[in-house]
Motif scaffolding. Structure first.
Motif, PDB file in Angstrom:
ATOM      1  N   GLY A 115      87.317 -10.029  92.215  1.00  0.00           N
ATOM      2  CA  GLY A 115      86.614  -9.211  91.927  1.00  0.00           C
ATOM      3  C   GLY A 115      87.232  -8.302  90.551  1.00  0.00           C
ATOM      4  O   GLY A 115      86.951  -7.848  89.849  1.00  0.00           O
ATOM      5  N   VAL A 116      88.728  -8.306  90.877  1.00  0.00           N
ATOM      6  CA  VAL A 116      89.926  -7.240  90.113  1.00  0.00           C
ATOM      7  C   VAL A 116      89.985  -7.984  88.618  1.00  0.00           C
ATOM      8  O   VAL A 116      89.629  -7.951  88.087  1.00  0.00           O
ATOM      9  CB  VAL A 116      90.891  -6.920  91.112  1.00  0.00           C
ATOM     10  CG1 VAL A 116      92.243  -6.664  89.618  1.00  0.00           C
ATOM     11  CG2 VAL A 116      90.539  -6.233  92.191  1.00  0.00           C
ATOM     12  N   ILE A 117      89.940  -9.248  88.466  1.00  0.00           N
ATOM     13  CA  ILE A 117      89.869 -10.271  87.462  1.00  0.00           C
ATOM     14  C   ILE A 117      88.982  -9.821  86.669  1.00  0.00           C
ATOM     15  O   ILE A 117      88.760  -9.579  85.654  1.00  0.00           O
ATOM     16  CB  ILE A 117      90.826 -11.913  87.751  1.00  0.00           C
ATOM     17  CG1 ILE A 117      92.069 -11.440  88.746  1.00  0.00           C
ATOM     18  CG2 ILE A 117      90.649 -12.226  86.639  1.00  0.00           C
ATOM     19  CD1 ILE A 117      92.515 -12.957  88.856  1.00  0.00           C
ATOM     20  N   LEU A 118      87.558 -10.312  87.291  1.00  0.00           N
ATOM     21  CA  LEU A 118      86.788 -10.429  86.445  1.00  0.00           C
ATOM     22  C   LEU A 118      86.239  -8.830  86.370  1.00  0.00           C
ATOM     23  O   LEU A 118      86.068  -8.947  84.734  1.00  0.00           O
ATOM     24  CB  LEU A 118      85.436 -10.537  87.750  1.00  0.00           C
ATOM     25  CG  LEU A 118      84.012 -10.313  87.329  1.00  0.00           C
ATOM     26  CD1 LEU A 118      83.852 -11.131  85.897  1.00  0.00           C
ATOM     27  CD2 LEU A 118      82.740 -10.253  88.342  1.00  0.00           C
ATOM     28  N   LEU A 119      85.931  -7.914  86.442  1.00  0.00           N
ATOM     29  CA  LEU A 119      86.043  -6.980  85.789  1.00  0.00           C
ATOM     30  C   LEU A 119      87.407  -6.117  84.688  1.00  0.00           C
ATOM     31  O   LEU A 119      87.825  -5.598  83.506  1.00  0.00           O
ATOM     32  CB  LEU A 119      85.805  -5.542  87.082  1.00  0.00           C
ATOM     33  CG  LEU A 119      84.976  -5.512  87.973  1.00  0.00           C
ATOM     34  CD1 LEU A 119      84.058  -4.227  88.538  1.00  0.00           C
ATOM     35  CD2 LEU A 119      83.611  -6.202  87.221  1.00  0.00           C
ATOM     36  N   LEU A 120      88.625  -6.235  84.802  1.00  0.00           N
ATOM     37  CA  LEU A 120      89.152  -6.001  83.772  1.00  0.00           C
ATOM     38  C   LEU A 120      88.906  -7.705  82.694  1.00  0.00           C
ATOM     39  O   LEU A 120      89.482  -7.014  81.445  1.00  0.00           O
ATOM     40  CB  LEU A 120      90.898  -6.374  84.373  1.00  0.00           C
ATOM     41  CG  LEU A 120      91.751  -6.198  85.752  1.00  0.00           C
ATOM     42  CD1 LEU A 120      92.940  -6.052  85.775  1.00  0.00           C
ATOM     43  CD2 LEU A 120      91.878  -4.915  85.083  1.00  0.00           C
ATOM     44  N   THR A 121      88.654  -8.697  83.109  1.00  0.00           N
ATOM     45  CA  THR A 121      88.396  -9.869  82.092  1.00  0.00           C
ATOM     46  C   THR A 121      87.655  -8.727  81.598  1.00  0.00           C
ATOM     47  O   THR A 121      87.175  -8.831  80.184  1.00  0.00           O
ATOM     48  CB  THR A 121      87.529 -10.802  82.811  1.00  0.00           C
ATOM     49  OG1 THR A 121      88.709 -11.270  83.125  1.00  0.00           O
ATOM     50  CG2 THR A 121      87.469 -11.732  81.381  1.00  0.00           C
ATOM     51  N   ILE A 122      86.683  -8.162  81.978  1.00  0.00           N
ATOM     52  CA  ILE A 122      85.473  -7.197  80.802  1.00  0.00           C
ATOM     53  C   ILE A 122      85.354  -6.478  80.679  1.00  0.00           C
ATOM     54  O   ILE A 122      85.839  -5.957  79.218  1.00  0.00           O
ATOM     55  CB  ILE A 122      83.633  -7.187  82.052  1.00  0.00           C
ATOM     56  CG1 ILE A 122      83.542  -8.230  82.716  1.00  0.00           C
ATOM     57  CG2 ILE A 122      82.946  -6.114  81.312  1.00  0.00           C
ATOM     58  CD1 ILE A 122      82.372  -7.912  83.831  1.00  0.00           C
TER      59      ILE A 122
END
Length: 562
Positions: A141-148
């Motif tokens: 989840g952290v990686i997904l939102l940092l990507t976005i």
């Protein structure tokens, strides 16, 4: 002599003192504290499993999200920059909007969009079952939102580079029968290699210092990054807390600086020489597949922007989090609460507007002076302008939380000889903003100053115009549009931030970012959603203002105007 000292000499002295106070003094104090006692605190930090784990989590999340942002942002830039997609300006504006939305607001909106009480998922029957773990409370989840959050950074960098590439080789390849995929892999990507390195480094450094997303998702998911650990350590107080925090902040700063050094080295290694002036980018005809590409872009915008923001608004319109949104349950009471009843959010809006506005105006003026001296030929001012520009770039690469720690170390005690204390004041946050966002204001002004003819200043000097008159009558009017653009970008960034002010705020000196974070952290989800919605609306209005201003600015100053 005194006239000269009162003009250029005095201004140069003032800029030197400002550079020392904003860059050298705080960062120097940070490293001095971290290296105290012969470096013993560093050894203690490195031997801590908690610190090593937080450092690895920071490197893991920042590195993985930066690579994902590189792939996604480059793809979007190539599609919008090289094809005949319609409504490009609108798509670019919407794709850049997540970059201007605060990370903690992004996290809150996604938590509500994918949670058990999601207004959007509940309407289509896809909400997670009651009792299920939230999918975003995890490393993924952290990686997904940092990507976005950081995909727009890469997208912006690559899109700008596409505008500056010469077309001769691409046209020759197309005449020779090269298909788009071969044109992309054999010509475009090799030419863009330095830009791609810069994009992934920018995304990595931004993700490394991100506080809002790892704090709201990582704490419940037990995925603690270094910025979150610094925040926890400082909040916990203790006899050696400042030294411990300084060591952790110094480590974070070193990682960021090493990333910038590696970026510079890689860019030199992959740099390809180009001939010919910059020309408009290619326009590859997508033919019958154009509607499919446009539909894909629309779906991406809906999934990454519309869905979370719709959930955010839906949560703000119910009395209690978890109640389904309907005409009977809809209420504007949360907006009334944060706008009229509670004192903290009202103060936060006023404080953020004040210090972000002051920082924007101050940096616009300083940037104009730095750009003027940096453009002078063979002078002390030119060298000083180059040094200030370099220091601003390095400070921008250093995470905002590190800058906060540096300013705490300097101003936690009253200023010697004055008895004045800046700790726990808006003035300290304002100074930290000047350090953190100097580079944001300086970039467009430097670009505009580089296009000015030096003979204008020479002619005014020969005519007897003094330094102040030349600045006021020639340079400031010519640089004013770019300075205004940089000031608005600074205001947009500082108005919503939380990374810098997370450690510097106090009761009575709240900012918008810290107030929203405190609401969400304290369980007041609907109030956090209402205040976040207002913040997003203000951001969109300010970006629209910048877009309107961009009609009167040179191409490229406002990034989403094609």
């Amino acid at each position: 002599m005194w006239r000269r000292i009162g003009g250029e000499g005095l201004t140069l002295a003032g800029l030197s003192l400002a550079a020392a106070g904003l860059f050298l003094l705080p960062l120097g104090r940070l490293f001095w504290t971290g290296l105290a006692e012969g470096g013993a605190p560093i050894g203690e930090a490195l031997s801590s499993d908690q610190v090593r784990r937080a450092l690895w989590h920071s490197l893991d999340s920042a590195g993985t999200s930066a690579f994902c942002a590189l792939l996604l942002g480059t793809t979007l830039a190539l599609v919008l920059g090289l094809t005949n997609i319609r409504a490009k300006g609108l798509f670019v504006f919407l794709l850049l909007l997540p970059m201007m939305i605060p990370p903690h607001v992004t996290a809150i909106s996604w938590i509500q969009a994918l949670g058990q009480s999601s207004p959007v998922l509940s309407l289509v029957g896809l909400a997670p079952p009651v009792g299920a773990a939230h999918p975003l409370y995890s490393r993924g989840g952290v990686i997904l939102l940092l990507t976005i959050q950081h995909t727009p950074l890469v997208f912006l960098v690559v899109l700008a580079a596409l505008r500056g590439l010469p077309r001769e080789m691409s046209e020759a390849a197309r005449i020779a029968g090269g298909r788009p995929f071969r044109l992309l892999t054999r010509i475009m990507l090799p030419l863009l290699a330095p830009t791609l390195v810069a994009g992934v480094a920018l995304a990595f450094v931004s993700a490394l210092g991100n506080f809002g997303i790892p704090a709201l998702l990582g704490i419940p998911g037990r995925f603690i990054t270094l910025p979150v650990l610094i925040w926890r350590r400082l909040a916990g107080f203790g006899p050696s807390v400042l030294t411990d925090v300084a060591v952790l902040a110094m480590g974070l700063a070193l990682v960021a600086v090493l990333a910038v050094i590696l970026q510079t080295w890689l860019q030199r290694k992959v740099r390809a020489g180009m001939t010919g002036p910059p020309q408009p980018a290619l326009r590859i005809d997508l033919g019958r597949t154009r509607p499919l590409w446009e539909a894909g872009l629309a779906i991406f915008v809906a999934a990454t922007l519309v869905m979370p923001l719709t959930s955010l608004v839906g949560t703000a319109l119910v009395a209690t989090y978890g109640i389904p949104l309907s005409l009977s349950t809809m209420t504007f009471d949360n907006f009334a609460e944060v706008l009229f009843r509670q004192s903290a959010p009202i103060r936060a809006f006023g404080n953020s507007t004040l210090i972000a506005g002051l920082a924007a105006l101050t940096l616009a003026a300083l940037s104009a002076l730095v750009a003027y001296f940096a453009g002078r030929r063979g002078s002390t001012g030119r060298r000083l302008g180059g040094v200030v520009t370099a220091l601003a770039d390095v400070s921008y690469a250093i995470p905002g939380l590190v800058i906060s720690v540096a300013f705490i170390l300097i101003y936690i005690r009253p200023i010697p000889g004055t008895g004045i204390s800046l700790y726990n004041t808006l003035t300290l946050i304002w100074l930290a903003y000047l350090t953190a966002y100097f580079s944001v204001a300086l970039k467009p002004v430097s670009a505009a100053a580089g296009q000015l003819d030096p003979s204008l200043d020479d002619a005014a000097r020969v005519s007897g115009a003094g330094f102040a008159r030349r600045i006021a009558r020639i340079h400031l009017p010519l640089l004013a549009p770019a300075a205004a653009s940089g000031a608005i970008l600074v205001f947009l960034t500082a108005y919503n931030e939380i990374t810098v002010s997370a450690l510097l705020w106090s009761r009575g000196n709240e900012t918008i970012g810290t107030t929203i974070f405190n609401y969400e952290d304290g369980g007041y989800t609907t109030l956090a959603a209402a205040m976040s919605t207002i913040t997003v609306m203000a951001t969109v209005l300010l970006m629209a203002l910048l877009d309107r201003l961009g009609r009167h600015l040179p191409p490229g100053v406002v990034p989403w105007r094609l």
